[in-house]
Motif scaffolding. Structure first.
Motif, PDB file in Angstrom:
ATOM      1  N   LYS A 182      36.348   9.183 -21.560  1.00 17.76           N
ATOM      2  CA  LYS A 182      37.866   9.860 -21.890  1.00 17.76           C
ATOM      3  C   LYS A 182      38.266   9.774 -21.182  1.00 17.76           C
ATOM      4  N   GLY A 183      39.510  10.119 -20.714  1.00 21.10           N
ATOM      5  CA  GLY A 183      40.832   9.969 -20.451  1.00 21.10           C
ATOM      6  C   GLY A 183      40.489   9.584 -18.299  1.00 21.10           C
ATOM      7  N   GLY A 184      40.252   7.733 -18.795  1.00 22.02           N
ATOM      8  CA  GLY A 184      39.707   7.007 -17.530  1.00 22.02           C
ATOM      9  C   GLY A 184      38.820   7.982 -16.806  1.00 22.02           C
ATOM     10  N   SER A 185      37.611   8.734 -17.448  1.00 22.73           N
ATOM     11  CA  SER A 185      36.559   8.837 -17.146  1.00 22.73           C
ATOM     12  C   SER A 185      35.666   8.468 -17.619  1.00 22.73           C
ATOM     13  N   THR A 186      34.141   7.937 -16.678  1.00 24.94           N
ATOM     14  CA  THR A 186      32.629   7.945 -17.651  1.00 24.94           C
ATOM     15  C   THR A 186      32.920   8.907 -17.996  1.00 24.94           C
ATOM     16  N   PHE A 187      31.734   9.118 -19.189  1.00 22.73           N
ATOM     17  CA  PHE A 187      30.598  10.402 -18.464  1.00 22.73           C
ATOM     18  C   PHE A 187      29.216   9.791 -19.032  1.00 22.73           C
ATOM     19  N   LEU A 188      28.134  10.675 -18.375  1.00 20.28           N
ATOM     20  CA  LEU A 188      26.745  10.141 -18.788  1.00 20.28           C
ATOM     21  C   LEU A 188      26.326  11.460 -19.343  1.00 20.28           C
ATOM     22  N   LYS A 189      25.851  10.668 -20.241  1.00 20.14           N
ATOM     23  CA  LYS A 189      24.645  12.714 -20.413  1.00 20.14           C
ATOM     24  C   LYS A 189      23.204  12.451 -20.906  1.00 20.14           C
ATOM     25  N   TYR A 190      22.711  12.897 -20.291  1.00 20.39           N
ATOM     26  CA  TYR A 190      20.760  13.468 -20.740  1.00 20.39           C
ATOM     27  C   TYR A 190      20.186  14.498 -20.262  1.00 20.39           C
ATOM     28  N   ASP A 191      19.088  14.146 -21.084  1.00 16.49           N
ATOM     29  CA  ASP A 191      18.372  16.258 -20.792  1.00 16.49           C
ATOM     30  C   ASP A 191      16.788  15.152 -20.212  1.00 16.49           C
ATOM     31  N   GLU A 192      16.602  16.053 -18.631  1.00 16.31           N
ATOM     32  CA  GLU A 192      15.596  15.724 -18.197  1.00 16.31           C
ATOM     33  C   GLU A 192      14.443  17.296 -18.575  1.00 16.31           C
ATOM     34  N   VAL A 193      13.728  16.998 -18.590  1.00 16.28           N
ATOM     35  CA  VAL A 193      12.519  17.865 -19.152  1.00 16.28           C
ATOM     36  C   VAL A 193      11.839  18.539 -17.523  1.00 16.28           C
ATOM     37  N   GLN A 194      11.387  19.358 -16.852  1.00 16.77           N
ATOM     38  CA  GLN A 194      11.374  19.885 -16.002  1.00 16.77           C
ATOM     39  C   GLN A 194       9.244  20.743 -16.472  1.00 16.77           C
ATOM     40  N   ASP A 195       9.689  21.091 -15.505  1.00 17.76           N
ATOM     41  CA  ASP A 195       8.299  22.041 -15.553  1.00 17.76           C
ATOM     42  C   ASP A 195       9.211  23.715 -15.958  1.00 17.76           C
ATOM     43  N   GLU A 196      10.140  23.881 -15.618  1.00 20.16           N
ATOM     44  CA  GLU A 196      10.438  25.259 -16.273  1.00 20.16           C
ATOM     45  C   GLU A 196      11.705  24.637 -17.932  1.00 20.16           C
ATOM     46  N   ALA A 204      34.791   9.431 -12.030  1.00 19.40           N
ATOM     47  CA  ALA A 204      36.657   8.720 -11.779  1.00 19.40           C
ATOM     48  C   ALA A 204      36.674   8.756 -11.326  1.00 19.40           C
ATOM     49  N   GLU A 205      38.106   7.682 -11.058  1.00 21.96           N
ATOM     50  CA  GLU A 205      37.759   6.929  -9.543  1.00 21.96           C
ATOM     51  C   GLU A 205      37.987   7.469  -8.620  1.00 21.96           C
ATOM     52  N   GLU A 206      38.568   8.588  -7.956  1.00 11.58           N
ATOM     53  CA  GLU A 206      38.077   9.343  -6.435  1.00 11.58           C
ATOM     54  C   GLU A 206      37.012  10.196  -6.699  1.00 11.58           C
ATOM     55  N   SER A 207      36.139  10.966  -7.579  1.00 11.65           N
ATOM     56  CA  SER A 207      35.809  11.551  -7.777  1.00 11.65           C
ATOM     57  C   SER A 207      34.460  11.791  -8.681  1.00 11.65           C
ATOM     58  N   ALA A 208      33.644  12.584  -8.253  1.00 13.59           N
ATOM     59  CA  ALA A 208      32.295  12.989  -9.128  1.00 13.59           C
ATOM     60  C   ALA A 208      31.881  14.274  -9.969  1.00 13.59           C
ATOM     61  N   LEU A 209      31.474  14.922 -10.880  1.00  8.80           N
ATOM     62  CA  LEU A 209      31.321  15.355 -10.980  1.00  8.80           C
ATOM     63  C   LEU A 209      30.064  15.980 -11.974  1.00  8.80           C
ATOM     64  N   ILE A 210      28.474  17.296 -11.397  1.00 11.46           N
ATOM     65  CA  ILE A 210      27.745  16.872 -11.775  1.00 11.46           C
ATOM     66  C   ILE A 210      27.322  18.819 -13.034  1.00 11.46           C
ATOM     67  N   LYS A 235      20.972  25.930 -13.623  1.00 11.10           N
ATOM     68  CA  LYS A 235      22.621  25.664 -14.134  1.00 11.10           C
ATOM     69  C   LYS A 235      23.065  24.995 -12.931  1.00 11.10           C
ATOM     70  N   MET A 236      24.002  24.224 -12.855  1.00  8.40           N
ATOM     71  CA  MET A 236      24.600  24.135 -11.674  1.00  8.40           C
ATOM     72  C   MET A 236      25.803  22.920 -11.917  1.00  8.40           C
ATOM     73  N   ARG A 237      26.524  23.052 -10.772  1.00  8.11           N
ATOM     74  CA  ARG A 237      27.697  22.930 -10.896  1.00  8.11           C
ATOM     75  C   ARG A 237      28.607  22.418  -9.698  1.00  8.11           C
ATOM     76  N   MET A 238      28.034  20.763  -9.546  1.00 10.22           N
ATOM     77  CA  MET A 238      28.425  20.687  -8.182  1.00 10.22           C
ATOM     78  C   MET A 238      29.342  19.126  -7.920  1.00 10.22           C
ATOM     79  N   ILE A 239      30.322  19.432  -7.285  1.00  5.51           N
ATOM     80  CA  ILE A 239      31.862  18.364  -7.230  1.00  5.51           C
ATOM     81  C   ILE A 239      32.204  17.732  -6.352  1.00  5.51           C
ATOM     82  N   PHE A 240      32.010  16.674  -6.415  1.00 10.89           N
ATOM     83  CA  PHE A 240      32.346  15.643  -5.247  1.00 10.89           C
ATOM     84  C   PHE A 240      33.353  15.369  -5.330  1.00 10.89           C
ATOM     85  N   GLU A 241      33.855  15.058  -3.924  1.00  8.60           N
ATOM     86  CA  GLU A 241      35.481  14.467  -3.549  1.00  8.60           C
ATOM     87  C   GLU A 241      35.539  13.928  -2.356  1.00  8.60           C
TER      88      GLU A 241
END
Length: 139
Positions: A31-45, A55-61, A68-74
């Protein structure tokens, strides 16, 4: 599009090294020049829903569900995010040392992300995350 995803994370903190590896199936969409990966992880919680935006110069998780977590990378930037725990919301800061993302014509891609993580201003470690993904074989 269904994809097979491998995530390998190396953590270095105070001379100690730890490695975490995940192999799972997820979805890829663009979407809009970015690649998105979506997955589910089963943890103890419980189940953690993860979206990785490359994206080309940045990432977001973004993670939701049991965690619940939000991390931005540039590249070269110190950016604030958040981590919600049972103790409340904590400020997390990422300082991106290196970020690359390559994808080929057949839908195989790799992202390499190295960053320093701080929680409430205190260093937690240096993380090297290698994300490899490929389209599932079409039957």
């Amino acid at each position: 599009m269904p994809v097979k995803i491998k995530v390998k994370t190396d953590v270095e903190h105070e001379g100690e090294n730890e490695t975490f590896e995940l192999s799972l199936f997820g979805q890829l969409f663009k979407k809009g020049g970015s690649t998105f990966l979506k997955y589910d992880e089963v943890q103890d919680e419980g189940v953690v829903h993860t979206i990785v935006k490359l994206a080309e110069e940045s990432a977001l998780i973004l993670r939701s569900g049991a965690l619940k977590m939000r991390m931005i990378f540039e590249q070269g930037e110190q950016l604030n995010g958040s981590y919600e725990s049972q103790y409340g919301t904590l400020l997390i800061t990422t300082e991106t040392i290196n970020f690359t993302h390559e994808i080929n014509d057949i839908g195989t891609g790799q992202a390499l992300l190295t960053y320093k993580l701080l929680m409430q201003g205190d260093p937690v470690g240096t993380y090297t995350m290698n994300i490899y993904y490929e389209l599932e074989e079409q039957l």
